[in-house]
Structures are given as C-alpha cells and as structure tokens.
Design an enzyme around this catalytic site. Structure first.
Site, mmCIF file in Angstrom:
data_model
loop_
_atom_site.group_PDB
_atom_site.id
_atom_site.type_symbol
_atom_site.label_atom_id
_atom_site.label_comp_id
_atom_site.label_asym_id
_atom_site.label_seq_id
_atom_site.Cartn_x
_atom_site.Cartn_y
_atom_site.Cartn_z
ATOM 1 N N ARG A 1 -1.382 5.147 13.500
ATOM 2 C CA ARG A 1 -0.316 4.695 14.391
ATOM 3 C C ARG A 1 -0.925 4.481 15.771
ATOM 4 O O ARG A 1 -1.786 5.258 16.188
ATOM 5 C CB ARG A 1 0.798 5.754 14.530
ATOM 6 C CG ARG A 1 1.524 6.088 13.253
ATOM 7 C CD ARG A 1 2.485 4.977 12.818
ATOM 8 N NE ARG A 1 3.126 5.336 11.561
ATOM 9 C CZ ARG A 1 2.622 5.084 10.364
ATOM 10 N NH1 ARG A 1 1.469 4.470 10.253
ATOM 11 N NH2 ARG A 1 3.256 5.440 9.270
ATOM 12 N N LYS B 1 2.919 -6.932 12.009
ATOM 13 C CA LYS B 1 2.207 -7.178 10.749
ATOM 14 C C LYS B 1 2.403 -8.612 10.262
ATOM 15 O O LYS B 1 3.517 -9.078 10.060
ATOM 16 C CB LYS B 1 2.680 -6.192 9.694
ATOM 17 C CG LYS B 1 1.880 -6.298 8.416
ATOM 18 C CD LYS B 1 1.673 -4.959 7.797
ATOM 19 C CE LYS B 1 1.123 -5.066 6.400
ATOM 20 N NZ LYS B 1 0.869 -3.774 5.797
ATOM 21 N N ARG C 1 0.839 -1.194 0.000
ATOM 22 C CA ARG C 1 0.000 0.000 0.000
ATOM 23 C C ARG C 1 0.872 1.241 0.000
ATOM 24 O O ARG C 1 2.005 1.224 0.428
ATOM 25 C CB ARG C 1 -0.889 0.031 1.244
ATOM 26 C CG ARG C 1 -2.112 -0.857 1.132
ATOM 27 C CD ARG C 1 -3.030 -0.674 2.323
ATOM 28 N NE ARG C 1 -3.661 0.623 2.327
ATOM 29 C CZ ARG C 1 -3.696 1.454 3.379
ATOM 30 N NH1 ARG C 1 -3.112 1.124 4.508
ATOM 31 N NH2 ARG C 1 -4.313 2.614 3.305
HETATM 32 C C1 BTN Z 1 0.274 -3.788 2.242
HETATM 33 O O1 BTN Z 1 1.106 -2.918 2.010
HETATM 34 O O2 BTN Z 1 -0.086 -4.042 3.396
HETATM 35 C C2 BTN Z 1 -0.348 -4.576 1.107
HETATM 36 C C3 BTN Z 1 0.515 -5.714 0.685
HETATM 37 C C4 BTN Z 1 -0.079 -6.555 -0.416
HETATM 38 C C5 BTN Z 1 0.910 -7.560 -0.948
HETATM 39 C C6 BTN Z 1 0.293 -8.496 -1.941
HETATM 40 S S1 BTN Z 1 1.341 -9.870 -2.305
HETATM 41 C C7 BTN Z 1 0.289 -10.347 -3.611
HETATM 42 C C8 BTN Z 1 -0.157 -9.078 -4.304
HETATM 43 N N1 BTN Z 1 0.774 -8.681 -5.326
HETATM 44 C C9 BTN Z 1 1.393 -7.547 -5.025
HETATM 45 O O3 BTN Z 1 2.272 -7.005 -5.730
HETATM 46 N N2 BTN Z 1 0.957 -7.077 -3.846
HETATM 47 C C10 BTN Z 1 -0.072 -7.916 -3.295
#
Ligand code: BTN
Length: 337
Positions: free
Chosen positions: A332, A193, A128
């Site tokens: 946060r 996380k 994100r």
């Molecule tokens: C975050 O930042 O919390 C979201 C992470 C999402 C990761 C997943 S892995 C599968 C899919 N492909 C990506 O490039 N990102 C999502």
C-alpha cells in the site's frame, strides 16, 4: 443469468450493431438470414452481456454505445508470432476465465508449444489473491498465454515482473506513456489500476507442468463493469484522453501484447530477470516512497527500495533492508495505520 446463452450465436448480430447506428429489424434479419422475430429474440438476450439496446420507433434498433469488437482473423494476420506458426490462438466470445481454460487446455496441448486464449467476456475472471477480475463484454482485453513442458518449469523467477515491463512497453509503442509498475505486477496510471497480471503454474514443478500468464487491461470499461470494481481504477480511454492521443484499437493492442509476451516467454528461461531489472526500476511506482507491506495480518512500514536480481521486493526499514518474495504479500502506498 448468463449460463444458458449461446454467445457465439449472438456475435453476428452484435457485429452488425457495433457501429452504434440504427438498423431496422428487417435489414438485420435479411443480413443474418433469419426472421424479424428471431432478430427480436436475439436482441432480448443482449441484456445479459450488459449491452443496452435502444428501440427507435419506426426505424429499428441501436446499441447505446459503439463497440470495438475483436476480430480473431485480423489478430492472426497481424501477429508475427502467430504467422510464423510459433503460437496457436483460441478466441472465445465468452468463457469463465481465459486462465482457467488455458490451464486445462495445456494438459492436452502439444508440449512446449505456445498457446494463447482471448475472450470478449469472462463470467468468472480471476484476479490475484483469489479476487474477481471484472470482465465486461467487449470492453477490455482479456488474454492468457502459456505452455506446458515435461521437464519442469525452471528459471522463471521474476517472470511476472518482466511481464509487467513488456505490458508497459506495449502501451508505450502506442504513445501511452506514464504507466508505472507496483510490485509485483500491477500496472498503474496516476496511482490507479490500469492492468493486472496473474501467473498460474500447475503440475509437478520438476516434471509435467504448465505455465499460464494472464493479462487484463482496462480499455473501455463499461458503466456496469465500473460499478463492481472495489479499487481505484482507470482505463485506456481515460488515459488517452489525459494524454490527448488516439485510443488504440483493441485488435492492435492485443496483437502487440501477444507478440511481446510470447517473445518474452520464449527468451525468459535463458535470460532471466537480470535483463529486465533496470527497466523495472525505471517504472517502479514506489521507489523511494513510503510504503506499507501487508503480510497476512502483519504490517511492515518502510521505504520502497526497488527489487533484487530475482525480482524480490526490497523494503528499507528501521531494522535494515528486508526482502520479500511475493506470495501473499501486498503493498500500500504510504504508512497506513
Ligand atoms: C490482478 O488481480 O491484478 C490480476 C488480474 C488478471 C486478469 C486476467 S484477465 C485474463 C486472465 N484470465 C483471468 O481469469 N485472469 C487473467
């Protein structure tokens, strides 16, 4: 450099070595139908995947850690939604990003049909807010699901929160309790996380458009991967140790996630977030707790007050309850200076 390696061609060798046992060059060559020199050349390339190979003098080779490799044919057989023909699955040994790939694929895929994409390794996993998602080989789960429509994507408010709920439900189906949700959709265990969700929409929102739901779940983070993560994290192997329960196999978790998220995507435009609000509140990591909300440069302090029927975050402040709708907002714990 990872660009010029054909990872698919290395998978048969990796599958043989996945048990962590010593295999002689001769037996590997015989099983793969190649010479010992060809085996040796392939072994040299495993380094690019973060796989350390130990050469045992006079005996052969072994990987320094066991691997739980995904088996796409097992996933296809076990998944109800795939067996029913409701979803088409594409599995890669390596891809830049399953979200990127699926987003592009949906431009040519049949409209409204559900598609999913998995990978063992992402070279440019997306997180994100433009962040990188660390995606080492055969360590975690990288899954994207989505569909395209030609009459707009409607009724999807709060979808990312509902995906978080289904992800936690999927973990609980394996006895993994204690995961909590941080608005909008981080999955935490004891404040660290464990998983993340990235929803990407593209196209004309009233015409041809597509939706991609990406999930990254830390399963067995490799040492190399762990070094490049810039936040407090945890993986399922640690969580299961903490709970004293067996670690689920990646295939089994993947099937459960695919079936649950596919079911959600099929129902959501009719149901909406209201169906999920109570469960989300149960799982809310910040309800009744002091939080700082970051809005660009601005910091707003208050107390987490749950979410409304559309999934917007409610923050109780000195000037009343404020409502936030995602985008560039992040939270946060505590009242940061
Ligand atoms: C975050 O930042 O919390 C979201 C992470 C999402 C990761 C997943 S892995 C599968 C899919 N492909 C990506 O490039 N990102 C999502």
């Amino acid at each position: 450099m990872t660009e010029n390696i054909d990872y698919d061609s290395l998978m048969p060798l990796i599958r043989l070595l996945a048990d962590g046992e010593v295999h002689s060059g001769e037996s590997l060559g015989a099983t793969l139908g190649v010479s010992r020199t060809a085996v040796w050349k392939q072994l040299k390339k495993l380094d690019a995947l973060g796989l350390e190979v130990d050469s045992v003098k006079g005996s052969g080779y072994r990987l320094l850690r066991n691997l739980d490799i995904l088996a796409p044919e097992v996933i296809r057989n076990l998944s109800k939604v795939i067996s029913r023909g409701d979803l088409e699955l594409l599995s890669f040994s390596s891809i830049d990003s399953t979200n990127r790939w699926l987003g592009d694929h949906l431009k040519i895929a049949p409209l409204s049909r559900l598609h999913a994409c998995t990978a063992e390794f992402q070279t440019a996993g997306r997180g994100r807010r433009g962040r990188q998602w660390v995606s080492p080989f055969a360590s975690n789960l990288y899954l994207s699901l989505g569909y395209s429509v030609n009459d707009g994507l409607l009724g999807l408010d709060g979808l990312s929160l509902a995906v978080g709920v289904e992800l936690v439900n999927a973990l609980e189906a394996f006895g993994i309790t204690g995961a909590r949700l941080k608005w909008p959709n981080d999955v935490l265990y004891k404040g660290k996380k464990l998983a993340g969700i990235l929803i990407e929409v593209s196209g004309d929102l009233t015409g041809l458009s597509s939706l991609v739901v990406g999930l990254g779940v830390n399963h067995t983070m490799s040492t190399e991967g762990a070094q490049s993560i810039d936040q407090a994290w945890i993986d399922l192997s640690q969580v299961c140790q903490d709970l004293n329960i067996p670690l689920p196999k990646r295939d089994d978790l993947m099937v459960t996630l695919i079936d649950r998220i596919a079911g959600l995507l099929q129902q959501y435009p009719k149901q909406g977030f209201a169906e999920y609000r109570a469960r989300w509140s149960q799982l809310d990591a910040y309800r009744g707790r002091p939080v700082t909300l970051l809005l660009g440069e601005k910091k707003i302090i208050g107390t987490g007050c749950g979410v409304d029927d559309g999934g917007a975050f409610l923050l109780q402040t000195e000037s009343g309850t404020l409502t936030f709708h995602g985008g560039e907002v992040s939270l946060r714990s505590g009242h940061a200076a």
